[in-house]
Design a protein around this motif. Structure first.
Motif, PDB file in Angstrom:
ATOM      1  N   ALA A  96      15.330  -9.724   0.780  1.00  0.00           N
ATOM      2  CA  ALA A  96      15.257  -8.158   0.695  1.00  0.00           C
ATOM      3  C   ALA A  96      14.108  -7.597  -0.152  1.00  0.00           C
ATOM      4  O   ALA A  96      13.434  -6.222   0.166  1.00  0.00           O
ATOM      5  CB  ALA A  96      16.503  -7.291   0.428  1.00  0.00           C
ATOM      6  N   ILE A  97      14.075  -8.042  -1.475  1.00  0.00           N
ATOM      7  CA  ILE A  97      12.946  -7.436  -2.250  1.00  0.00           C
ATOM      8  C   ILE A  97      11.541  -7.600  -1.683  1.00  0.00           C
ATOM      9  O   ILE A  97      10.870  -6.731  -1.891  1.00  0.00           O
ATOM     10  CB  ILE A  97      12.984  -8.544  -3.673  1.00  0.00           C
ATOM     11  CG1 ILE A  97      14.154  -8.135  -4.422  1.00  0.00           C
ATOM     12  CG2 ILE A  97      11.798  -8.167  -4.513  1.00  0.00           C
ATOM     13  CD1 ILE A  97      14.752  -8.937  -5.383  1.00  0.00           C
ATOM     14  N   ILE A  98      11.389  -8.746  -0.811  1.00  0.00           N
ATOM     15  CA  ILE A  98       9.994  -8.742  -0.149  1.00  0.00           C
ATOM     16  C   ILE A  98       9.959  -7.967   0.941  1.00  0.00           C
ATOM     17  O   ILE A  98       8.949  -6.957   1.197  1.00  0.00           O
ATOM     18  CB  ILE A  98       9.668 -10.253   0.170  1.00  0.00           C
ATOM     19  CG1 ILE A  98      10.075 -11.234  -1.039  1.00  0.00           C
ATOM     20  CG2 ILE A  98       8.423 -10.243   0.969  1.00  0.00           C
ATOM     21  CD1 ILE A  98       9.807 -12.586  -0.680  1.00  0.00           C
ATOM     22  N   LEU A  99      10.873  -7.972   1.717  1.00  0.00           N
ATOM     23  CA  LEU A  99      10.880  -7.174   3.205  1.00  0.00           C
ATOM     24  C   LEU A  99      11.040  -5.724   2.827  1.00  0.00           C
ATOM     25  O   LEU A  99      10.257  -4.716   3.529  1.00  0.00           O
ATOM     26  CB  LEU A  99      12.082  -7.605   4.017  1.00  0.00           C
ATOM     27  CG  LEU A  99      12.028  -8.922   4.710  1.00  0.00           C
ATOM     28  CD1 LEU A  99      13.208  -9.381   4.966  1.00  0.00           C
ATOM     29  CD2 LEU A  99      11.090  -8.929   5.824  1.00  0.00           C
ATOM     30  N   TYR A 100      11.700  -5.163   1.699  1.00  0.00           N
ATOM     31  CA  TYR A 100      11.626  -3.856   1.546  1.00  0.00           C
ATOM     32  C   TYR A 100      11.079  -3.531   0.293  1.00  0.00           C
ATOM     33  O   TYR A 100      11.444  -2.767  -0.663  1.00  0.00           O
ATOM     34  CB  TYR A 100      12.967  -3.234   1.376  1.00  0.00           C
ATOM     35  CG  TYR A 100      13.824  -3.662   2.575  1.00  0.00           C
ATOM     36  CD1 TYR A 100      13.672  -2.629   3.597  1.00  0.00           C
ATOM     37  CD2 TYR A 100      14.726  -4.558   2.795  1.00  0.00           C
ATOM     38  CE1 TYR A 100      14.493  -2.947   5.011  1.00  0.00           C
ATOM     39  CE2 TYR A 100      15.640  -4.946   3.957  1.00  0.00           C
ATOM     40  CZ  TYR A 100      15.566  -3.855   4.987  1.00  0.00           C
ATOM     41  OH  TYR A 100      16.228  -4.048   6.068  1.00  0.00           O
ATOM     42  N   GLY A 101       9.474  -3.989   0.122  1.00  0.00           N
ATOM     43  CA  GLY A 101       8.789  -3.945  -1.025  1.00  0.00           C
ATOM     44  C   GLY A 101       8.390  -2.569  -1.377  1.00  0.00           C
ATOM     45  O   GLY A 101       8.232  -2.280  -2.576  1.00  0.00           O
ATOM     46  N   ASP A 102       8.623  -1.578  -0.415  1.00  0.00           N
ATOM     47  CA  ASP A 102       8.295  -0.339  -0.978  1.00  0.00           C
ATOM     48  C   ASP A 102       9.525   0.447  -1.399  1.00  0.00           C
ATOM     49  O   ASP A 102       9.418   1.606  -1.563  1.00  0.00           O
ATOM     50  CB  ASP A 102       7.787   0.574   0.262  1.00  0.00           C
ATOM     51  CG  ASP A 102       8.535   0.528   1.658  1.00  0.00           C
ATOM     52  OD1 ASP A 102       9.265  -0.479   1.880  1.00  0.00           O
ATOM     53  OD2 ASP A 102       8.410   1.504   2.354  1.00  0.00           O
ATOM     54  N   LEU A 103      10.532  -0.212  -1.301  1.00  0.00           N
ATOM     55  CA  LEU A 103      11.856   0.613  -1.649  1.00  0.00           C
ATOM     56  C   LEU A 103      12.606  -0.192  -3.018  1.00  0.00           C
ATOM     57  O   LEU A 103      12.657  -1.260  -2.979  1.00  0.00           O
ATOM     58  CB  LEU A 103      12.779   0.534  -0.257  1.00  0.00           C
ATOM     59  CG  LEU A 103      12.224   1.019   0.743  1.00  0.00           C
ATOM     60  CD1 LEU A 103      13.334   0.800   2.110  1.00  0.00           C
ATOM     61  CD2 LEU A 103      12.230   2.309   0.905  1.00  0.00           C
ATOM     62  N   ASP A 104      13.467   0.596  -3.729  1.00  0.00           N
ATOM     63  CA  ASP A 104      14.355   0.212  -4.448  1.00  0.00           C
ATOM     64  C   ASP A 104      15.736  -0.250  -3.892  1.00  0.00           C
ATOM     65  O   ASP A 104      15.677   0.445  -2.634  1.00  0.00           O
ATOM     66  CB  ASP A 104      14.696   1.336  -5.660  1.00  0.00           C
ATOM     67  CG  ASP A 104      13.377   1.785  -6.593  1.00  0.00           C
ATOM     68  OD1 ASP A 104      12.857   0.737  -6.980  1.00  0.00           O
ATOM     69  OD2 ASP A 104      13.304   2.945  -6.507  1.00  0.00           O
ATOM     70  N   ILE A 105      16.354  -0.998  -4.369  1.00  0.00           N
ATOM     71  CA  ILE A 105      17.411  -1.736  -3.436  1.00  0.00           C
ATOM     72  C   ILE A 105      18.703  -1.344  -4.262  1.00  0.00           C
ATOM     73  O   ILE A 105      18.941  -1.786  -5.423  1.00  0.00           O
ATOM     74  CB  ILE A 105      17.199  -3.343  -3.133  1.00  0.00           C
ATOM     75  CG1 ILE A 105      16.001  -3.253  -2.335  1.00  0.00           C
ATOM     76  CG2 ILE A 105      18.396  -3.757  -2.493  1.00  0.00           C
ATOM     77  CD1 ILE A 105      15.423  -4.869  -2.221  1.00  0.00           C
ATOM     78  N   LYS A 129       0.864  -1.176   0.152  1.00  0.00           N
ATOM     79  CA  LYS A 129      -0.068  -0.070  -0.060  1.00  0.00           C
ATOM     80  C   LYS A 129       0.935   1.088  -0.010  1.00  0.00           C
ATOM     81  O   LYS A 129       0.585   2.284  -0.547  1.00  0.00           O
ATOM     82  CB  LYS A 129      -0.941  -0.024   1.165  1.00  0.00           C
ATOM     83  CG  LYS A 129      -1.872  -1.156   1.356  1.00  0.00           C
ATOM     84  CD  LYS A 129      -2.986  -0.996   0.061  1.00  0.00           C
ATOM     85  CE  LYS A 129      -3.867   0.091   0.257  1.00  0.00           C
ATOM     86  NZ  LYS A 129      -4.778  -0.026  -0.875  1.00  0.00           N
ATOM     87  N   MET A 130       1.749   1.024   0.617  1.00  0.00           N
ATOM     88  CA  MET A 130       2.928   2.458   0.764  1.00  0.00           C
ATOM     89  C   MET A 130       3.748   2.499  -0.458  1.00  0.00           C
ATOM     90  O   MET A 130       3.875   3.598  -1.055  1.00  0.00           O
ATOM     91  CB  MET A 130       3.963   2.113   1.881  1.00  0.00           C
ATOM     92  CG  MET A 130       3.661   2.528   3.410  1.00  0.00           C
ATOM     93  SD  MET A 130       4.957   2.818   4.064  1.00  0.00           S
ATOM     94  CE  MET A 130       5.947   3.981   3.546  1.00  0.00           C
TER      95      MET A 130
END
Length: 676
Positions: free
Chosen positions: A423-432, A227-228
């Motif tokens: 990391a792709i799942i846990l930081y789903g609202d962020l580019d890595i 959602k974020m």
């Protein structure tokens, strides 16, 4: 009674106990239900005395022979007995329990259960639980007894009774997950899971209960991130930010060359800040990979374009350290930006004056703790927010910054090595972005994994390093029996270590039950080399940068996950001197040795995290502490990697089909900051 009912509605909880529960964040019955055990005591069959193993909690049955002895030292009275069976004998000791000489007698048949510790005289049962007569042990055999996190004055029994009463009296039949998801992923019902996590009949019940609750925890987190991200993708860049000559000049004049990885990540950040949409980026980099200079470049770019930048750290010590290093860089390279420090411990006058400079724009770069998001702080034109160590902050706290004006660029810095798939799942609202190179001038840490027989040699090595002007950390895990004994464990160990090292070396200690001001004071004194050896719990996992610290010794290393041990190891190896890490294990099992050997072979955090993921199995849930990442109550991203991936699949389904459930989740998130 319902979940919102105050804790004092439970029988036996008066005003005094209510205040103790408040200290651990339990105010209502619902808080109590979600105050999960941190571990379990598994009562197993008694073993012959000859088969006792150092480092394990074991049970023996035997005959007391000889007298019960009580040491004459009043400060630390030790009561001891010898217990014998047909295979051998073992000494049992208790601290501050002299009254046992009145209840135990020679010739009694007794069952004892406790930690097996190696002393100079041989194996000893330390502070064991007593079952007399021995038949009483039969009542607990094969059961799992919950162990709760505690505070001084609150007993495990008090929490256990309160939880049991809440579960018995509440109607828990209402399901909290969509039925289609629960059935598709073969998850236990909510009622079963809640009873099973607090009072499991056996290990199988515990696993099923935990699986259900961890899945739900991950699912709610992932849906909230989605959602974020939807909101972020719609956020246009409100700031006119252009290429900045000052950052190029700073890079050129640095006394070292940026690594290829640093240059690549800086280019990604620079392009994000100049793009048409707001930046939301995670920079992952191992300890010592050089994330801070990348953050300084981003702050410089925001400031020199006429905007403000904020950097939030998890502790005051770290905030002050960032403030001092950023200020020094600006002064050394004549960058005309003013930095401001904002922390909770500042006086009302200091805060008022800082608020004024922030509001007027006189201070362009603001560095601090959670104080940065207090309602009294008004920014003039905040364009960039950098949070350090993402897992110390909730998603909701990052969002608060966006409510202080236009949506700022968000840059998250993390030293926690998480495999990219997770990391792709846990930081789903962020580019890595990943900084996966260490600066060439860093000396790799030398590691060794040893058993407790090496302890004296380790102490001599610490003495040698201190004589050469260096400093050392010694990490003690919390004792298993009761969380509040953590304090006693560390202070007693520090006293023993002071005696072993001699008066010329200053030993001090640090633990999680200290006030923040006390912790900060100790860390600052350690930073000034007024303390040579610091005995601590994992509270220093995220702490001050002390380049002079060259030794990290971890007691009972087998009690930690590899990723956490790697984080702890990152406290050393930060200066020009050779650094060392000693992992001391009380376990003789082959599995433990295999795990710890990974740390012996590599200093690469991402490789360690991946190996940790492969090695962990469900049985480890009873023996390895959770990583503590992302502030999950139960879930562990390494331990529960497969559940995390399943929850991610379920989130895909829910986002398309279960709008009512998602709306309910959003409503709850607005009134709670537990995860969101």
């Amino acid at each position: 009674m319902n979940e919102k009912t105050g804790i004092n509605a439970i029988k036996g909880i008066g005003e005094k106990t209510e205040k103790l529960f408040a200290k651990i964040g339990v105010y209502a019955v619902g808080d109590l239900l979600r105050y999960y055990p941190r571990g379990y005591d598994v009562y197993e069959e008694a073993v012959p005395i000859s088969e006792l193993e150092e480092g394990k909690i074991q049970t023996v049955t035997g005959v007391i022979y000889g007298k019960v002895q009580v040491s004459p030292n009043r400060k630390m009275q030790v009561t001891s007995v010898q217990v014998k069976d047909i295979t051998g004998s073992v000494k049992a000791i208790w601290f501050r329990m002299p009254f046992l000489r009145n209840t135990l007698s020679g010739g009694d048949v007794i069952t004892l259960r406790g930690q097996v510790v190696k002393r100079k005289t041989g194996l000893v049962l330390e502070h064991p639980e007593i079952f007399y007569p021995s038949s009483k042990y039969e009542e607990k055999l094969h059961t799992l007894q919950p162990i709760y996190p505690l505070t001084a004055g609150l007993s495990n029994n008090t929490v256990m009774k309160a939880v049991r009463q809440a579960i018995d009296e509440l109607d828990l039949s209402k399901e909290t997950l969509p039925e289609s998801i629960r059935l598709q992923y073969h998850l236990a019902e909510y009622n079963y899971a809640l009873r099973g996590i607090h009072f499991p009949e056996d290990k199988e019940v515990f696993y099923r209960a935990r699986e259900r609750l961890v899945f739900e925890e991950f699912l709610e987190f992932i849906v909230s991130l989605r959602k974020m991200k939807d909101g972020n993708e719609r956020s246009e860049n409100d700031f006119s930010i252009h290429h900045c000559a000052e950052t190029d000049e700073l890079i050129r004049r640095l006394p070292y060359q940026l690594t290829g990885a640093q240059k690549k990540v800086w280019l990604e950040i620079e392009q994000d800040m100049m793009s048409s949409h707001s930046m939301s980026r995670l920079v992952q980099g191992d300890v010592g990979s050089g994330k801070t200079i990348v953050a300084v470049l981003a702050l410089t770019m925001a400031g020199m374009n006429g905007y403000q930048g904020a950097m939030m750290a998890p502790t005051e010590v770290l905030a002050k350290q960032h403030y001092e290093s950023v200020t020094e860089i600006f002064e050394s390279y004549q960058i005309p930006l003013r930095t401001e420090l904002l922390t909770g411990s500042m006086t009302a006058k200091e805060k008022r004056e800082a608020y004024g400079r922030i509001k007027s724009g006189e201070s362009q770069i603001i560095i601090g703790t959670h104080a940065l998001i207090q309602t009294k702080v008004e920014y003039r034109n905040l364009a960039l927010v950098i949070t350090d160590e993402q897992h110390r902050f909730g998603v909701r706290q990052r969002e608060v910054f966006t409510e202080k004006g236009s949506v700022p660029h968000v840059l998250v810095m993390s030293a926690t090595p998480i495999p990219r798939t997770l990391a792709i799942i846990l930081y789903g609202d962020l580019d890595i972005s990943v900084i996966d190179e260490l600066p060439s001038n860093r000396l790799p840490i030398k590691n060794c994994v040893v058993d407790t027989g090496y302890r004296d040699a380790a102490y001599r090595f610490i003495q040698k390093q201190v004589k050469e002007g260096r400093q050392c950390y010694v990490i003690c895990p919390m004792v298993e029996e009761s969380e509040h004994l953590e304090v006693e464990n560390v202070t007693d160990y520090a006293g023993m270590l002071q005696e072993a090292l001699g008066d010329e070396i200053r030993v001090d200690f640090l633990h999680g039950k200290m006030k923040q001001s006390q912790k900060d004071e100790i860390m600052e004194r350690f930073g000034r080399c007024e303390i040579q050896v610091l005995v601590s719990t994992t509270v220093i996992e995220v702490g001050i940068n002390v380049p002079n610290a060259t030794v990290m010794m971890v007691e009972n290393a087998e009690r930690f996950g590899l990723a956490q041990l790697h984080q702890l190891r990152g406290r050393v190896g930060r200066g020009s001197h050779q650094s060392y890490c000693i992992f001391m294990s009380g376990s003789k099992s082959k599995e433990t040795k295999k795990r710890l050997e990974i740390l012996n072979k590599t200093n690469d955090g991402f490789r360690i995290a991946s190996e940790d993921l492969k090695l962990r199995g469900p049985g480890d849930l009873f023996g390895i502490r959770q990583s503590g990442l992302m502030n999950f109550k139960l879930a562990d991203i390494y331990q529960d990697a497969s559940l995390l991936q399943k929850a991610n699949e379920a989130a895909d389904i829910l986002m398309k089909t279960e709008n009512e459930w998602i709306q309910k989740l959003e409503k709850e998130a607005r009134t709670s900051s537990v995860i969101l």
